[in-house]
Enzyme design. Structure first.
Site, short mmCIF file in Angstrom:
data_model
loop_
_atom_site.label_atom_id
_atom_site.label_comp_id
_atom_site.label_asym_id
_atom_site.label_seq_id
_atom_site.Cartn_x
_atom_site.Cartn_y
_atom_site.Cartn_z
N HIS A 65 -3.04 3.63 -4.57
CA HIS A 65 -2.45 2.90 -3.25
C HIS A 65 -0.70 2.37 -3.35
O HIS A 65 -0.68 0.72 -3.05
CB HIS A 65 -3.23 1.94 -2.82
CG HIS A 65 -4.68 2.48 -2.50
ND1 HIS A 65 -4.20 3.25 -0.95
CD2 HIS A 65 -5.72 2.42 -2.48
CE1 HIS A 65 -5.30 2.94 -0.46
NE2 HIS A 65 -6.14 2.85 -1.63
N ASP A 104 -9.02 -0.83 -5.57
CA ASP A 104 -9.59 0.25 -5.36
C ASP A 104 -9.16 1.71 -5.10
O ASP A 104 -7.85 2.42 -4.82
CB ASP A 104 -9.87 0.37 -4.22
CG ASP A 104 -9.12 -0.30 -3.49
OD1 ASP A 104 -7.93 -0.66 -4.11
OD2 ASP A 104 -8.92 0.28 -1.74
N GLU A 105 -10.01 2.63 -5.38
CA GLU A 105 -9.70 3.91 -4.78
C GLU A 105 -8.17 4.81 -5.85
O GLU A 105 -7.36 5.44 -4.54
CB GLU A 105 -9.56 4.19 -3.43
CG GLU A 105 -10.29 3.79 -2.47
CD GLU A 105 -9.99 3.74 -0.94
OE1 GLU A 105 -11.11 4.19 -0.31
OE2 GLU A 105 -9.08 3.74 -0.45
N ASP A 116 0.43 -0.94 -0.14
CA ASP A 116 0.07 0.44 0.04
C ASP A 116 0.76 1.24 -0.28
O ASP A 116 2.17 0.84 -0.25
CB ASP A 116 -0.99 0.64 1.36
CG ASP A 116 -2.50 0.59 1.14
OD1 ASP A 116 -2.16 1.72 0.64
OD2 ASP A 116 -3.31 -0.29 1.08
N TYR A 164 -16.13 -4.62 8.03
CA TYR A 164 -14.80 -3.98 8.41
C TYR A 164 -15.18 -4.13 10.00
O TYR A 164 -15.18 -3.31 10.77
CB TYR A 164 -15.28 -2.54 7.57
CG TYR A 164 -14.93 -2.58 6.62
CD1 TYR A 164 -15.32 -3.26 5.45
CD2 TYR A 164 -13.74 -1.39 5.97
CE1 TYR A 164 -14.80 -3.48 3.67
CE2 TYR A 164 -13.66 -1.76 4.57
CZ TYR A 164 -14.18 -2.30 3.78
OH TYR A 164 -13.17 -1.83 2.12
N PHE A 165 -13.92 -5.02 9.92
CA PHE A 165 -13.14 -5.22 11.78
C PHE A 165 -13.03 -4.36 12.28
O PHE A 165 -11.91 -4.35 13.57
CB PHE A 165 -13.30 -6.79 11.54
CG PHE A 165 -13.79 -7.52 11.21
CD1 PHE A 165 -15.37 -7.61 11.68
CD2 PHE A 165 -13.52 -8.83 11.89
CE1 PHE A 165 -16.70 -8.16 10.92
CE2 PHE A 165 -14.98 -9.25 11.75
CZ PHE A 165 -16.33 -9.36 10.94
N GLU A 200 -4.41 1.03 9.77
CA GLU A 200 -4.21 2.41 10.02
C GLU A 200 -4.66 2.23 11.61
O GLU A 200 -2.87 3.18 12.18
CB GLU A 200 -5.22 3.33 9.72
CG GLU A 200 -4.75 2.99 8.22
CD GLU A 200 -5.60 2.56 7.78
OE1 GLU A 200 -6.47 2.70 6.59
OE2 GLU A 200 -6.37 1.21 8.07
#
Length: 777
Positions: free
Chosen positions: A286, A349-350, A213, A441-442, A493
């Protein structure tokens, strides 16, 4: 060697003359298994495990030896006993021995991962079509014994007996996954193996390993050594939340990557537990860590740095530079050699298109390929990578953004932005894996943010995970067959240690395991909660640092009355309204409590005098709309305000978590409140969130209107919002005073900002709009 009968006739003979254990021994524990099996039949008696128990499995079948050796290592670790292994062959003709556990191939057992487990006083028989099925039968057998069987040296002095029973079982979905991000924070191989162990224990069969990433590259690539020396390191790391301004850093270098030998070791470890490892190599976005090492692969040529903050970077792999594809093809060649599974995840993604729009090479590529726009350029990029993977015998998986501009011919879509991506993929004949942020999403909070470790945002409770249905109702039966299963994602994060990762994953992973294994008609939340209490003892024996939010009290307010509940109905719920901490002597909740004024509630669950979970503190603001019902033209799915009428539940939201906010993306929020009778209204107040770095924008306008019949409304007040200059990461208020109204119906309409402008986080996407309480006085 002891000779055994052919496994095809063992079941009939093993039932004859099997001795029962003495009746005076205490009974074994009840059958409380997670995930819930397809069928359970309780029989008489029980099977006792002792140092003389042997394990029998087919000779000359390496895959069948795996579940046998797994069981033997489990017994050795927890008891100190060294079980005896007895391989057998089809030609063996001697009588079966008692006090044995048999793993038997049986082609009559249905699905490949299914099994039939039969426990008798003298023996245990696990029949399965494949060794994977036998492995899951062994995992179920493990849960039939006392919890001490799960810990190191924790069962040596425990009577280990399992109830006699017959269990027939098979999974609902073939893909049952858990993800772990090691790019933001790096985790040692020892923890990766523990993570895989816990997956396998819960019959999850896929480990999605997010290896690269913007903040770090974690896989050794021989062809590009700077990925280890540059891309694997960042010079500092953000302290606190991304939305906290100004940013603070620890100013400490942060490095780490897995060697090829370590990766091979992890992959083999997973294989022995019937877990497939899917590597993720992010592209085209990313990719800042890779660009820091090889800046010529970016559109501007750099210089770049491995990012010390989270979020989305404009700099991505250059789609017009042929060297980009030379690099990625060599990287993927090495990755494919390290991971024998069928899939490679490429992210997708993104990916901002800002650099591509101004890059001469990318624009030349776009024109040369006859592409309509930059979204089509990304689709072309992913399609080319799919061809590369196909040459190495691999299938491509990507996040649902790979649908934009056209889907690569054989790609599998991982649907994370809700369910729309999975639905679109299935309807177009592509396979889909469901992993919506709303339920899977944990890294989201799982309890009150005031009592939980810092998280990215959101709220995903244990019960919410358990209530997830992976197959969207919109799909036909033929389309639904393309839904392979689902997985949970653990982005790191704000998760820097193994203990914290386990805390965020469990027990929510237990709930997900049942969602993916058990058929919907066999699922039952109260029963799962009951079984989970026993399962906690197993996790305790293993030293798993799971969250205690299961024991937290859930308060709900409507109709002027406060309702308190706990997942464990056997516990006492105690509460205070004077600001003091709940104690064993505090008021005992016996039924709904009427609130007459603004109240600070503190509540906690107790097992006798022992407090469990955390104290839940909620400040209730009573006003004329408190507990009143309302309608909305758009239905919130992910951000509902925590309960049915989250905009009138008396609770205001916190900027730290979105649990108490009602949120919609690129839609107005327009609650039409029914007071039930004509009501005087002097003022109306509403709060909205401004967190542009999280794509949450203020409304452009707030309008107030009234109606006598709930159909015909007239506008009585409006307020325009200066959205551009408002503060980021703040809660702001709109208040209408001096209204002097008498009305039964009141509608507040907050107009969405719309599409996020260029140069801002999330540009080109629809902005989120978040409101909390509509206060009427």
């Amino acid at each position: 060697m002891i000779r055994l009968l052919p496994f095809v006739i063992l079941p009939a003979l093993l039932g004859c003359g099997a001795p029962a254990l003495p009746a005076q021994q205490p009974p074994p524990p009840p059958i409380r298994i997670i995930p819930q099996p397809a069928s359970v039949e309780l029989l008489d008696g029980h099977f006792a495990l002792d140092p003389e128990t042997v394990v029998c499995f087919p000779a000359d079948a390496a895959d069948w030896e795996l579940p046998a050796r797994y069981w033997m290592s489990l017994v050795l670790e927890s008891t100190g006993w060294t079980p005896l292994a007895l391989p057998f062959r089809d030609r063996d003709r001697s009588a079966p021995r008692l006090n044995a556990i048999y793993l038997i191939p049986d082609t009559t057992v249905g699905p490949a991962e299914g099994y039939v487990l039969e426990v008798r006083p003298g023996w245990v028989l696990v029949r399965a079509r494949t060794a994977a099925g036998a492995f899951y039968g062994v995992q179920t057998l493990r849960q039939l014994f006392p919890p001490g069987l799960n810990g190191r040296n924790s069962a040596a002095n425990t009577r280990l007996a399992a109830p006699a029973c017959r269990i027939a079982d098979a999974p609902r979905f073939g893909y049952r996954g858990m993800h772990l991000d090691v790019a933001r924070h790096f985790f040692p191989v020892s923890f990766i193996k523990r993570y895989i162990d816990l997956l396998a224990q819960h019959k999850l069969n896929t480990f999605h390993w997010h290896l690269t990433d913007d903040q770090g590259w974690r896989v050794e690539i021989k062809a590009y050594p700077k990925l280890q020396t540059v891309a694997a390191c960042r010079d500092k790391t953000l302290i606190g939340h991304y939305n906290d301004q100004p940013w603070q850093f620890d100013n400490k270098p942060y490095c780490g990557f897995y060697t090829r030998e370590e990766i091979r070791d992890v992959v083999e470890y997973a294989r022995q537990r019937f877990v497939t490892v899917i590597p993720e190599i992010e592209m085209p976005g990313h990719s800042r860590a890779a660009l820091a090492a090889y800046p010529e692969l970016g559109c501007t040529g750099g210089p770049y740095q491995t990012l010390p903050v989270w979020g989305i970077a404009d700099d991505v792999f250059c789609a017009g530079n042929e060297q980009t594809f030379v690099f990625l093809e060599k990287v993927l060649e090495e990755v494919c050699a390290l991971f024998p599974g069928p899939y490679v995840h490429v992210g997708g993604d993104e990916c901002p298109k800002k650099r591509w729009k101004s890059c001469p090479k990318c624009q030349a590529r776009l024109r040369g390929q006859g592409l309509a726009d930059e979204h089509a350029l990304q689709s072309w990029f992913i399609g080319r990578i799919e061809n590369t993977l196909a040459r190495h015998g691999k299938k491509l998986i990507g996040w649902d953004e790979i649908l934009e501009g056209g889907l690569a011919p054989n790609a599998t879509v991982m649907s994370w932005r809700g369910t729309a991506g999975g639905i679109a993929a299935a309807r177009s004949g592509h396979d889909a894996i469901m992993t919506p942020g709303s339920h899977c999403y944990f890294d989201h909070y799982q309890g009150d943010p005031e009592t939980e470790p810092l998280a990215i945002s959101g709220f995903t409770s244990l019960e919410k995970v358990y209530g997830y249905e992976p197959v969207p109702a919109e799909l036909t039966p033929d389309e639904a067959r393309h839904v392979l299963g689902a997985q949970a994602n653990l982005w790191t994060e704000y998760i820097a240690t193994p203990d914290h990762a386990e805390y965020m994953a469990y027990p929510r992973a237990c709930a997900l395991a049942e969602v993916l294994w058990t058929t919907p008609e066999r699922k039952d939340w109260p029963d799962f909660a009951h079984r989970l209490k026993t399962h906690f003892l197993r996790l305790d024996a293993q030293g798993v640092r799971y969250a205690q939010t299961f024991y937290n009290v859930d308060p709900r307010f409507y109709g002027g009355r406060l309702y308190l509940s706990a997942a464990d109905s056997a516990l006492d719920i105690r509460y205070t309204t004077d600001g003091s901490e709940p104690a064993p002597t505090s008021a005992l909740y016996r039924g709904p409590v009427a609130l007459q004024q603004n109240t600070t509630l503190k509540t906690r669950a107790f097992d006798g005098a022992r407090p469990l979970g955390a104290t839940r503190t909620v400040r209730y603001l009573l006003h004329k709309a408190s507990g009143k019902p309302y309608t909305l033209s758009g239905k919130p799915v992910q951000y509902t305000g925590g309960e049915q009428y989250g905009l009138t539940n008396g609770v205001t939201g916190s900027i730290r978590s979105w649990n108490n906010w009602v949120g919609l993306v690129n839609q107005d929020i327009d609650p039409a409140i029914d007071f039930g009778e004509n009501t005087p209204v002097q003022s109306v107040t509403v709060r909205y969130a401004d967190a542009k770095s999280s794509w949450i924008w203020p409304p452009r306008r707030v309008e107030l209107s009234v109606s006598d019949d709930g159909k015909n409304y007239r506008t009585v007040a409006t307020r325009d919002i200066d959205t551009e200059t408002r503060q980021n990461n703040a809660v702001e208020t709109v208040r209408f005073d001096g209204l002097n109204l008498h009305t039964r119906f009141l509608r507040l309409t907050a107009r969405t900002y719309g599409v996020i402008p260029a140069g801002m986080d999330g540009e080109g996407n629809g902005a989120w709009l978040f409101l909390d309480e509509v206060v009427v006085e």
